[in-house]
Design a protein around this motif. Structure first.
Motif, PDB file in Angstrom:
ATOM      1  N   ILE A   1      13.799   4.925   3.593  1.00  0.00           N
ATOM      2  CA  ILE A   1      13.628   5.523   2.272  1.00  0.00           C
ATOM      3  C   ILE A   1      12.583   4.717   1.502  1.00  0.00           C
ATOM      4  CG2 ILE A   1      14.781   6.089   0.094  1.00  0.00           C
ATOM      5  CD1 ILE A   1      17.390   6.311   1.609  1.00  0.00           C
ATOM      6  N   ALA A   2      11.732   5.406   0.755  1.00  0.00           N
ATOM      7  CA  ALA A   2      10.694   4.734  -0.033  1.00  0.00           C
ATOM      8  C   ALA A   2      10.747   5.213  -1.479  1.00  0.00           C
ATOM      9  CB  ALA A   2       9.311   5.016   0.550  1.00  0.00           C
ATOM     10  N   GLN A   3      10.385   4.328  -2.389  1.00  0.00           N
ATOM     11  CA  GLN A   3      10.197   4.713  -3.788  1.00  0.00           C
ATOM     12  C   GLN A   3       8.741   4.474  -4.150  1.00  0.00           C
ATOM     13  OE1 GLN A   3      11.572   2.699  -7.705  1.00  0.00           O
ATOM     14  NE2 GLN A   3      13.180   4.211  -7.262  1.00  0.00           N
ATOM     15  N   VAL A   4       8.041   5.530  -4.548  1.00  0.00           N
ATOM     16  CA  VAL A   4       6.605   5.452  -4.801  1.00  0.00           C
ATOM     17  C   VAL A   4       6.259   6.304  -6.027  1.00  0.00           C
ATOM     18  CG1 VAL A   4       5.980   5.059  -2.382  1.00  0.00           C
ATOM     19  CG2 VAL A   4       6.173   7.398  -3.257  1.00  0.00           C
ATOM     20  N   PRO A   5       5.081   6.109  -6.598  1.00  0.00           N
ATOM     21  CA  PRO A   5       4.606   7.032  -7.616  1.00  0.00           C
ATOM     22  C   PRO A   5       4.468   8.427  -7.032  1.00  0.00           C
ATOM     23  CG  PRO A   5       3.322   5.004  -7.648  1.00  0.00           C
ATOM     24  CD  PRO A   5       4.174   4.951  -6.426  1.00  0.00           C
ATOM     25  N   LEU A   6       4.735   9.431  -7.849  1.00  0.00           N
ATOM     26  CA  LEU A   6       4.720  10.810  -7.375  1.00  0.00           C
ATOM     27  C   LEU A   6       3.394  11.199  -6.730  1.00  0.00           C
ATOM     28  CD1 LEU A   6       5.920  13.640  -7.118  1.00  0.00           C
ATOM     29  CD2 LEU A   6       5.197  14.081  -9.480  1.00  0.00           C
ATOM     30  N   PHE A   7       2.267  10.680  -7.265  1.00  0.00           N
ATOM     31  CA  PHE A   7       0.989  11.132  -6.723  1.00  0.00           C
ATOM     32  C   PHE A   7       0.768  10.686  -5.287  1.00  0.00           C
ATOM     33  CE2 PHE A   7       0.062   7.442  -9.535  1.00  0.00           C
ATOM     34  CZ  PHE A   7      -0.404   6.528  -8.611  1.00  0.00           C
ATOM     35  N   TYR A   8       1.473   9.637  -4.831  1.00  0.00           N
ATOM     36  CA  TYR A   8       1.389   9.261  -3.427  1.00  0.00           C
ATOM     37  C   TYR A   8       2.121  10.280  -2.544  1.00  0.00           C
ATOM     38  CZ  TYR A   8      -0.495   4.526  -4.012  1.00  0.00           C
ATOM     39  OH  TYR A   8      -1.296   3.441  -4.275  1.00  0.00           O
ATOM     40  N   ALA A   9       3.231  10.824  -3.048  1.00  0.00           N
ATOM     41  CA  ALA A   9       4.117  11.627  -2.207  1.00  0.00           C
ATOM     42  C   ALA A   9       3.931  13.124  -2.375  1.00  0.00           C
ATOM     43  CB  ALA A   9       5.578  11.264  -2.514  1.00  0.00           C
ATOM     44  N   ARG A  10       3.112  13.553  -3.341  1.00  0.00           N
ATOM     45  CA  ARG A  10       3.059  14.977  -3.678  1.00  0.00           C
ATOM     46  C   ARG A  10       2.739  15.856  -2.460  1.00  0.00           C
ATOM     47  NH1 ARG A  10       0.141  14.814  -8.132  1.00  0.00           N
ATOM     48  NH2 ARG A  10       1.863  15.174  -9.577  1.00  0.00           N
ATOM     49  N   GLU A  11       1.708  15.504  -1.704  1.00  0.00           N
ATOM     50  CA  GLU A  11       1.324  16.331  -0.554  1.00  0.00           C
ATOM     51  C   GLU A  11       2.421  16.371   0.503  1.00  0.00           C
ATOM     52  OE1 GLU A  11      -2.037  16.351   3.011  1.00  0.00           O
ATOM     53  OE2 GLU A  11      -2.487  15.334   1.107  1.00  0.00           O
ATOM     54  N   SER A  12       3.047  15.228   0.768  1.00  0.00           N
ATOM     55  CA  SER A  12       4.112  15.185   1.773  1.00  0.00           C
ATOM     56  C   SER A  12       5.308  16.028   1.349  1.00  0.00           C
ATOM     57  CB  SER A  12       4.548  13.733   1.993  1.00  0.00           C
ATOM     58  OG  SER A  12       3.483  12.951   2.483  1.00  0.00           O
ATOM     59  N   LEU A  13       5.595  16.040   0.057  1.00  0.00           N
ATOM     60  CA  LEU A  13       6.698  16.862  -0.444  1.00  0.00           C
ATOM     61  C   LEU A  13       6.352  18.346  -0.344  1.00  0.00           C
ATOM     62  CD1 LEU A  13       7.585  14.761  -3.623  1.00  0.00           C
ATOM     63  CD2 LEU A  13       9.023  15.020  -1.591  1.00  0.00           C
ATOM     64  N   GLU A  14       5.127  18.694  -0.732  1.00  0.00           N
ATOM     65  CA  GLU A  14       4.717  20.097  -0.688  1.00  0.00           C
ATOM     66  C   GLU A  14       4.728  20.651   0.730  1.00  0.00           C
ATOM     67  OE1 GLU A  14       0.922  19.987  -2.544  1.00  0.00           O
ATOM     68  OE2 GLU A  14       1.723  19.954  -4.594  1.00  0.00           O
ATOM     69  N   GLN A  15       4.390  19.810   1.714  1.00  0.00           N
ATOM     70  CA  GLN A  15       4.328  20.257   3.099  1.00  0.00           C
ATOM     71  C   GLN A  15       5.633  20.029   3.861  1.00  0.00           C
ATOM     72  OE1 GLN A  15       0.831  18.634   4.962  1.00  0.00           O
ATOM     73  NE2 GLN A  15      -0.552  19.436   3.370  1.00  0.00           N
ATOM     74  N   GLY A  16       6.652  19.510   3.168  1.00  0.00           N
ATOM     75  CA  GLY A  16       7.972  19.367   3.766  1.00  0.00           C
ATOM     76  C   GLY A  16       8.155  18.179   4.680  1.00  0.00           C
ATOM     77  N   ARG A  17       7.178  17.286   4.729  1.00  0.00           N
ATOM     78  CA  ARG A  17       7.331  16.110   5.586  1.00  0.00           C
ATOM     79  C   ARG A  17       8.305  15.103   4.986  1.00  0.00           C
ATOM     80  NH1 ARG A  17       1.680  16.760   5.574  1.00  0.00           N
ATOM     81  NH2 ARG A  17       1.396  14.867   4.325  1.00  0.00           N
ATOM     82  N   LEU A  18       8.475  15.154   3.680  1.00  0.00           N
ATOM     83  CA  LEU A  18       9.437  14.307   2.979  1.00  0.00           C
ATOM     84  C   LEU A  18      10.220  15.155   1.991  1.00  0.00           C
ATOM     85  CD1 LEU A  18       7.247  11.157   2.126  1.00  0.00           C
ATOM     86  CD2 LEU A  18       8.937  11.364   3.971  1.00  0.00           C
ATOM     87  N   VAL A  19      11.412  14.667   1.650  1.00  0.00           N
ATOM     88  CA  VAL A  19      12.230  15.337   0.628  1.00  0.00           C
ATOM     89  C   VAL A  19      12.680  14.294  -0.380  1.00  0.00           C
ATOM     90  CG1 VAL A  19      13.029  17.155   2.179  1.00  0.00           C
ATOM     91  CG2 VAL A  19      14.332  15.017   1.991  1.00  0.00           C
ATOM     92  N   PRO A  20      12.883  14.700  -1.638  1.00  0.00           N
ATOM     93  CA  PRO A  20      13.327  13.739  -2.654  1.00  0.00           C
ATOM     94  C   PRO A  20      14.812  13.436  -2.533  1.00  0.00           C
ATOM     95  CG  PRO A  20      13.098  15.912  -3.616  1.00  0.00           C
ATOM     96  CD  PRO A  20      12.606  16.021  -2.191  1.00  0.00           C
ATOM     97  N   VAL A  21      15.178  12.223  -2.887  1.00  0.00           N
ATOM     98  CA  VAL A  21      16.585  11.831  -2.971  1.00  0.00           C
ATOM     99  C   VAL A  21      16.807  11.119  -4.303  1.00  0.00           C
ATOM    100  CG1 VAL A  21      16.898  11.653  -0.471  1.00  0.00           C
ATOM    101  CG2 VAL A  21      16.160   9.646  -1.764  1.00  0.00           C
ATOM    102  N   LEU A  22      18.059  11.087  -4.723  1.00  0.00           N
ATOM    103  CA  LEU A  22      18.449  10.407  -5.964  1.00  0.00           C
ATOM    104  C   LEU A  22      17.681  10.917  -7.186  1.00  0.00           C
ATOM    105  CD1 LEU A  22      18.654   6.741  -4.583  1.00  0.00           C
ATOM    106  CD2 LEU A  22      20.556   8.318  -5.012  1.00  0.00           C
TER     107      LEU A  22
ATOM    108  N   ASN B   1       0.840  -1.191   0.000  1.00  0.00           N
ATOM    109  CA  ASN B   1       0.000   0.000   0.000  1.00  0.00           C
ATOM    110  C   ASN B   1       0.877   1.244   0.000  1.00  0.00           C
ATOM    111  OD1 ASN B   1      -1.480   2.270   1.673  1.00  0.00           O
ATOM    112  ND2 ASN B   1      -3.079   0.987   0.758  1.00  0.00           N
ATOM    113  N   GLY B   2       0.666   2.108  -1.014  1.00  0.00           N
ATOM    114  CA  GLY B   2       1.503   3.295  -1.128  1.00  0.00           C
ATOM    115  C   GLY B   2       1.374   4.246   0.044  1.00  0.00           C
ATOM    116  N   ARG B   3       0.177   4.398   0.583  1.00  0.00           N
ATOM    117  CA  ARG B   3      -0.014   5.312   1.714  1.00  0.00           C
ATOM    118  C   ARG B   3       0.720   4.797   2.959  1.00  0.00           C
ATOM    119  NH1 ARG B   3      -3.627   9.037   0.021  1.00  0.00           N
ATOM    120  NH2 ARG B   3      -5.291   8.409  -1.423  1.00  0.00           N
ATOM    121  N   ALA B   4       0.747   3.482   3.098  1.00  0.00           N
ATOM    122  CA  ALA B   4       1.474   2.906   4.232  1.00  0.00           C
ATOM    123  C   ALA B   4       2.970   3.169   4.106  1.00  0.00           C
ATOM    124  CB  ALA B   4       1.201   1.406   4.324  1.00  0.00           C
ATOM    125  N   LEU B   5       3.498   3.110   2.888  1.00  0.00           N
ATOM    126  CA  LEU B   5       4.919   3.395   2.679  1.00  0.00           C
ATOM    127  C   LEU B   5       5.216   4.860   2.998  1.00  0.00           C
ATOM    128  CD1 LEU B   5       5.454   1.441  -0.668  1.00  0.00           C
ATOM    129  CD2 LEU B   5       6.332   0.808   1.592  1.00  0.00           C
TER     130      LEU B   5
END
Length: 291
Positions: A229-250, A215-219
């Motif tokens: 570290i997790a690798q997921v489709p962008l649409f799972y992570a978009r909100e977390s990235l916008e709000q700074g809870r996660l940052v992209p790597v690689l 489950n992408g939300r669980a990741l």
């Protein structure tokens, strides 16, 4: 032509009696018209027995050719009738995951607001369903799709992204290349390999970690908690990235995009309601997943 429809129905139904019931006429009517057809052609199309009938070689050829003609005529009638009426009737759709929840479901609701006489059964499942057996009009599937008895249309494509929390990276350092993942706790999803770009091609790296979920939300939740570290489709992570809870790597190693396909069962005619919904989703989703 006289007798052709009756002949086709006898073969379809397996008996003169069943054909007569289907056509709403007497059995003698069907028998008489089939005999008239044979007389007109000067050929015996079927050998009648007390238990039923068997087709002659000429009967098999005639049946196969006429069956397609009648199917085409029926589909043409449906097409013409459909074009002159307000779209109505049921549509059955299958989809899975956050893409279905966040994009497909809201768009289908918008579509129905403009077409109130259409009804949609939207089923969420990770199973690969047989479109024909389950009477499915549209199925959305991701990634590589093997050939089958369906028509496929690329709806959109989404990028993959590798993410982690700042807390985790502060404790464990920032990976500079996929090789560095061997020293990190990777949050494993459906696949045990992650995809990265290499020049004009891509490579897959086997990853390991103490958290696994399909489950992408669980990741995302595990990554936000600083677990790894997790690798997921962008649409799972978009909100977390916008709000700074996660940052992209690689990021330099992530350019490939994964396609999302809309599959439809192979058939001569697509009902207008299905075509309209698919066109609406295609226009709306073409850029929505990050293209």
């Amino acid at each position: 032509m006289e007798g052709t429809r009756e002949f086709i129905e006898v073969v379809h139904q397996g008996s003169f009696t069943a054909a007569a019931n289907k056509l709403g006429v007497a059995k003698s009517f069907v028998s008489r018209h089939v005999k008239a057809l044979e007389d007109r052609l000067g050929l015996q199309l079927m050998i009648r027995t007390t238990r039923g009938f068997t087709l002659t070689e000429a009967g098999e050829v005639y049946f196969n050719q006429c069956r397609q003609i009648f199917q085409d005529l029926e589909e043409l009638e449906k097409r013409i009738a459909d074009q002159n009426t307000t779209p109505r009737g049921p549509i059955r759709v299958t989809v899975a995951g956050a893409f279905g929840e966040d994009y497909i479901a809201p768009l289908v609701a918008e579509f129905l607001s403009d077409h109130p006489e259409v009804s949609v059964h939207l089923e969420f499942t990770n199973r690969t369903l047989n479109l024909i057996e389950n009477n499915i009009d549209i199925a959305f599937r991701t990634g590589f799709v093997v050939d089958g008895p369906f028509i496929r249309r690329k709806l959109c494509a989404y990028p993959l992204i590798t993410v982690a929390s700042r807390e985790y990276l502060d404790r464990n350092s920032v990976p500079e290349s996929p090789q560095d993942l061997s020293r990190h706790n990777c949050l494993v999803g459906t696949l045990t390999h992650w995809r990265f770009d290499r020049d004009d091609d891509f490579q897959e790296w086997r990853i390991h970690g103490n958290w696994r979920s399909n489950n992408g939300r669980a990741l995302i939740a595990a990554a936000e908690s600083g677990l790894g570290i997790a690798q997921v489709p962008l649409f799972y992570a978009r909100e977390s990235l916008e709000q700074g809870r996660l940052v992209p790597v690689l990021e330099p190693y992530l350019r490939n995009k994964v396609p999302i396909w809309a599959l439809q069962p192979q058939r001569v005619y697509m009902p207008t309601r299905v075509r309209l919904l698919l066109d609406y989703l295609y226009r709306s989703c073409h850029d929505i997943a990050g293209e």
